[in-house]
Design a protein around this motif. Structure first.
Motif: not given
Length: 119
Positions: A12-13, A15-17, A19-20, A23
């Motif tokens: 998750g981390a 993927c979050l990185l 995506q950030l 964005d």
């Protein structure tokens, strides 16, 4: 149970990185940039010995994302180099990733045959 949680957190981390980054840098950084960057970063971290501890901690959460593919390529290249010299370094990464690449091609083909895209 803890291994599932750690896989979720690590994956998750990652993927979050990604995506950030996409964005916050629109439209400069595209998914293609993320793909190439994650594979490259995974290979570099693997070559200097920093990715394996992440794999030990996160399991599939670290091996399934694209950075895990870079890690797999780097480890295969290093193993091939140790076995067969410089030619093994070129061949080793592809040999290590052959099953995953073949599965992606086969499943991609089957999906394309079974389903029609919508416009």
């Amino acid at each position: 149970m803890l291994s599932y949680f750690m896989a979720f957190v690590i994956g998750g981390a990652l993927c979050l990185l990604a995506q950030l980054v996409m964005d916050l840098t629109k439209p400069e950084i595209t998914p293609g940039h993320i793909l190439v960057g994650y594979v490259t970063i995974g290979a570099i971290l693997s070559a200097i010995g920093l990715y394996q501890p992440l794999v030990n901690l996160g399991g599939a959460g670290a091996t399934v994302p694209l950075s895990g593919f870079g890690h797999l390529l780097a480890q295969g290249a290093l193993e091939g180099m140790n076995k067969s010299g410089i030619l093994g370094a070129f061949r080793g990464g592809v040999e290590a990733a052959a099953a995953g690449i073949a599965a992606a091609v086969v499943f991609g083909y089957v999906t394309a045959v079974l389903f029609t895209p919508k416009e």
